[in-house]
Enzyme design. Structure first.
Site, mmCIF file in Angstrom:
data_model
loop_
_atom_site.group_PDB
_atom_site.id
_atom_site.type_symbol
_atom_site.label_atom_id
_atom_site.label_comp_id
_atom_site.label_asym_id
_atom_site.label_seq_id
_atom_site.Cartn_x
_atom_site.Cartn_y
_atom_site.Cartn_z
ATOM 1 N N LYS A 353 0.846 -1.190 0.000
ATOM 2 C CA LYS A 353 0.000 0.000 0.000
ATOM 3 C C LYS A 353 0.885 1.245 0.000
ATOM 4 O O LYS A 353 1.807 1.366 0.792
ATOM 5 C CB LYS A 353 -0.904 -0.009 1.227
ATOM 6 C CG LYS A 353 -2.018 1.009 1.175
ATOM 7 C CD LYS A 353 -3.034 0.746 2.276
ATOM 8 C CE LYS A 353 -4.186 1.719 2.174
ATOM 9 N NZ LYS A 353 -5.227 1.430 3.182
ATOM 10 N N GLU A 439 -19.320 -6.575 10.876
ATOM 11 C CA GLU A 439 -20.246 -5.866 11.752
ATOM 12 C C GLU A 439 -21.267 -6.797 12.394
ATOM 13 O O GLU A 439 -21.658 -6.603 13.555
ATOM 14 C CB GLU A 439 -20.976 -4.767 10.965
ATOM 15 C CG GLU A 439 -20.095 -3.593 10.564
ATOM 16 C CD GLU A 439 -19.298 -3.842 9.295
ATOM 17 O OE1 GLU A 439 -18.489 -2.977 8.918
ATOM 18 O OE2 GLU A 439 -19.499 -4.915 8.660
ATOM 19 N N ARG A 467 -25.194 -3.086 8.253
ATOM 20 C CA ARG A 467 -24.786 -4.443 7.929
ATOM 21 C C ARG A 467 -25.038 -5.406 9.086
ATOM 22 O O ARG A 467 -24.968 -6.617 8.898
ATOM 23 C CB ARG A 467 -23.314 -4.439 7.527
ATOM 24 C CG ARG A 467 -23.036 -3.598 6.278
ATOM 25 C CD ARG A 467 -21.589 -3.128 6.203
ATOM 26 N NE ARG A 467 -20.645 -4.198 6.036
ATOM 27 C CZ ARG A 467 -20.112 -4.574 4.877
ATOM 28 N NH1 ARG A 467 -20.465 -3.944 3.776
ATOM 29 N NH2 ARG A 467 -19.246 -5.546 4.815
#
Length: 753
Positions: A353, A439, A467
């Site tokens: 990244k 979640e 969610r």
């Protein structure tokens, strides 16, 4: 070219990466002396030896290859050998564009080579490439006709920071939340097959953070079962949470056992090159042409390499592949494209990244999301902050509560930075739990903790709590378990746009029995409500607050009327009574918290009560829920400055469930007009108040008029929060206009259908 459906999983959150035993390939090195040169020096090695090449970091003086590409078809003119140069130019185009506007940053830098390879090999828009989360889609957008629109990135009327189908035919599927790409790619693959389309290439690109979401496993399980032709690119960059590396009960490693699994895979064997891949390509052939010995050998190799997990789900596993090595990545993708197999493929690539930009690679959060910055140094230009953020205020108040209550624990679903759990985790690492992008699990995990006597604070963005909705009902509310649901980013959120607005929680939670729901109007109230959560054990309780910063002591005193000792905000919160609101302002501008008041305002108030509100229809009550209270107070002052007859009372509801029915009855008795204001959609606070007034008979005689002010029934695209509230009609001048129209002080226009 053959059409391939590709699902791309990318980490939804990013920060520090775990160092693994691998070497990056030759890559563009940023040189002060020759900014356009691409040397054979390994950038990764240069960074880790102090990076003698910078700062300042300077990109190419010109971008001839990128300038010649408007759409992916233009890449057909390029030779394989030119792709690294194109990637170099594209990387610097992303760096320079985001430096001017801010936005998600390092995720795009990590997939530059992958993006170039996918668009070189596949034929969009006939082929489908689905970017999971899609915060890494900037290079994709630059190669698909939108490079010139990047000065408008994440701005009103500009291009989105995520993929959006209505923005371009090259955005196969919209995103913003994680773990959806494999399901979408599989659906597209089945659709192409059933409709007998000439090509069936569907590619899902998903990161090692997003693949922790349960929906990804549901999709992989089904894809293998149905033998759906698709490619899943697992973009493994070691960045599971935002930020990764937050101290927690699991240590500082990524919050995912799968991440550990794939990391071990990377260490256990070298990167696979094209020759290695070609030797195993026969494994994609129809099973009836494979003999038993080959299948036994395949399974044995899986046990050694770690590919078994995905292969047992029915995928052909390829990897690990160096995601920055175009020399191997392109031919492997070409072979997968040209295969006649219908078996789903998982291509496991390793990327870094922020790759190619030293400041990003060195930052603890990899510069995941940035403000405007100087590309020569990576130093961000941030405005002066007048007060702490609501997120940090909540986290520090939670630390105060946890100091007194050893049972308090914090839970985050891969968003420790966004929810303040990184702050809490530094103080109480063993009481901080990062469950990854999960979640549903987070909510039920909290419910289990509550069963044993802990005080769980489940800290999740309002938009992401959607969610875990069934778990809130089935596992928490029905059992009346004392789980604290802490919803950050309630209301509109600004530049991230419609996928991240917290518009619906009041509507979708307000209908659930047993829930207590509250929202603070300012930072003092937020501290108080955190302490209220800590003390409340009678059932589940919801605390929702917006993105943004506090007001500071001066505004708290002048606008809200707080009487602060020594002009300082209290360092610690105190619990408030459940279901009790407060009157903040009475007619004449009197602030109820700091002055003795009479029924109709004091005679010495700055706007003068005088003969205000002599008629019932001239008396107006504004009942606010949340941080629109400041706008309501400003509107009340403006109205009374404009009209000497109008008398405006402003109250802070504090609670939606239970409603302060005594306060509402008082307002209904004393005023001819009531306006509710909230940062939520229809079906929320205003509807609860209206429902009560109707059942209580307050509307029966025609002496009370009611107007709810809510977020309208539409999606708000990227813009500043102020611009979005302006479009929603919830700023001070809109409230002022509603008061004047309701009191018949201005002509009311007829609404068009």
């Amino acid at each position: 070219m053959k059409c391939v459906s590709v699902a791309i999983l990318t980490a939804a959150a990013a920060t520090t990466t775990t160092t693994t035993a691998f070497t990056l390939p030759s890559a563009p090195i940023i040189s002060k002396s020759s900014p356009t040169a691409i040397t054979s020096t390994r950038l990764y090695d240069a960074i880790n030896t102090g990076n003698p090449e910078g700062p300042p970091y300077v990109g190419p003086a010109s971008k001839p290859l990128l300038d010649a590409i408007q759409f992916p078809r233009d890449m057909n003119r390029l030779e394989h050998s030119e792709l690294p140069q194109l990637a170099h130019e594209l990387r610097w185009e992303v760096i320079e564009a985001v430096a001017r506007t801010g936005g998600h940053f390092s995720s795009s830098l990590g997939v530059i080579e992958l993006t170039v390879a996918l668009h070189y090999v596949f034929d969009m828009p006939e082929d489908d490439i689905i970017w999971d989360v899609a915060h890494q889609c900037y290079p994709h957008k630059m190669l698909t006709g939108r490079r010139d629109k990047f000065p408008t990135l994440r701005q009103l009327g500009g291009i989105s920071g995520f993929c959006k189908r209505k923005e371009s035919e090259y955005d196969s599927f919209g995103a913003g939340h994680s773990s959806t790409s494999i399901s979408a790619a599989q659906g597209m693959s089945v659709g192409k097959s059933m409709l007998k389309k000439r090509k069936n290439n569907c590619i899902a690109v998903i990161g090692d953070g997003a693949i922790t979401g349960g929906m990804a496993y549901e999709a992989m399980n089904n894809a293998g079962y149905l033998s759906s032709r698709m490619i899943v690119v697992l973009n493994d960059n070691g960045q599971v949470s935002l930020p990764t590396g937050t101290p927690s009960a699991g240590g500082i490693r990524p919050a995912s056992q799968l991440s550990a699994y794939t990391s071990n895979l990377l260490v256990s064997k070298p990167f696979q090159d094209f020759r290695d891949f070609a030797k195993s390509l026969n494994r994609l052939m129809p099973s009836n042409v494979k003999d038993v010995n080959k299948r036994i050998d395949e399974y044995a190799r899986g046990l050694v390499t770690g590919g078994t997990l995905f292969e047992e789900l029915g995928f052909f596993y390829v990897g690990p592949i160096d995601g920055h090595d175009l020399e191997n990545l392109v031919p492997i993708l070409e072979k997968l494209r040209d295969s006649d197999s219908t078996k789903p493929v998982l291509l496991h690539i390793k990327t870094t990244k922020g790759y190619g930009y030293p400041p990003a690679m060195a930052a603890s959060d990899r510069m995941h999301g940035v403000a405007k910055f100087d590309p020569k140094t990576g130093i961000q230009v941030k405005g002066k902050v007048s007060a702490p953020s609501f997120t940090s205020i909540m986290a520090n108040a939670m630390i105060d509560a946890a100091t007194e209550h050893r049972e308090i624990v914090g839970i985050t679903a891969a968003m420790p930075g966004g929810t303040g759990m990184d702050i809490f985790g530094r103080r109480f690492p063993k009481r901080t739990f990062d469950v990854g992008i999960a979640e549903q699990h987070a909510v039920t995990f909290a419910a289990g903790m509550a069963c044993e006597g802990l005080k769980p604070f489940c800290c999740i963005y309002s938009t992401f709590m959607q969610r875990g909705y069934d778990q809130v009902i089935h596992d928490v509310a029905i059992q009346n378990l004392p789980v604290r649901l802490i919803l950050d980013r309630a209301g509109v959120v600004g530049n991230d746009g419609p996928t991240h607005h917290g518009c619906y929680d009041l509507a979708y939670l307000g209908c659930i029995p047993n829930l207590t729901i509250m929202s603070p109007s300012d930072e003092i109230e937020l501290r108080n409500m955190v302490m209220t959560c800590a003390e409340f054990d009678s059932g589940p309780i919801v605390l929702r607050y917006p993105r943004g910063v506090g007001y500071g002591p001066e505004k708290l005193q002048e606008l809200f009327g707080y009487d602060l000792e020594n002009g300082e905000i209290p360092a610690k919160g105190t619990p408030i009574e459940i279901g009790k609101g407060r009157i903040i302002r009475l007619p004449g501008g009197v602030r109820a918290m700091s002055e003795e008041i009479t029924a109709n305002g004091s005679s010495d108030s700055k706007l003068g009560a005088g003969r205000r509100g002599q008629r019932r229809e001239d008396r107006v009550a504004i009942l606010s829920f949340g941080t629109r209270l400041s706008e309501a107070l400003m509107a009340a002052d403006e109205v009374e400055e404009m009209d000497p007859d109008l008398a405006v009372t402003v109250a802070d509801a504090r609670f939606m469930k239970p409603l302060d029915i005594d306060l509402i009855r008082e307002l209904a008795k004393d005023n001819g007009n009531i306006i509710t204001v909230e940062e939520g959609s229809i079906g929320g606070f205003g509807d609860h108040v209206l429902h009560f007034l109707s059942l209580d008979g307050a509307l029966d005689e025609g002496g009370l008029k009611f107007r709810p002010m809510v977020l309208p029934d539409t999606y708000f695209e990227a813009a500043t929060q102020y611009e979005q509230y302006e479009m929603a009609g919830l700023n001070a001048h809109h409230i002022r206009g509603t008061v004047l129209r309701l009191a018949k002080k201005v002509e009311v226009p007829v609404l068009s259908e």
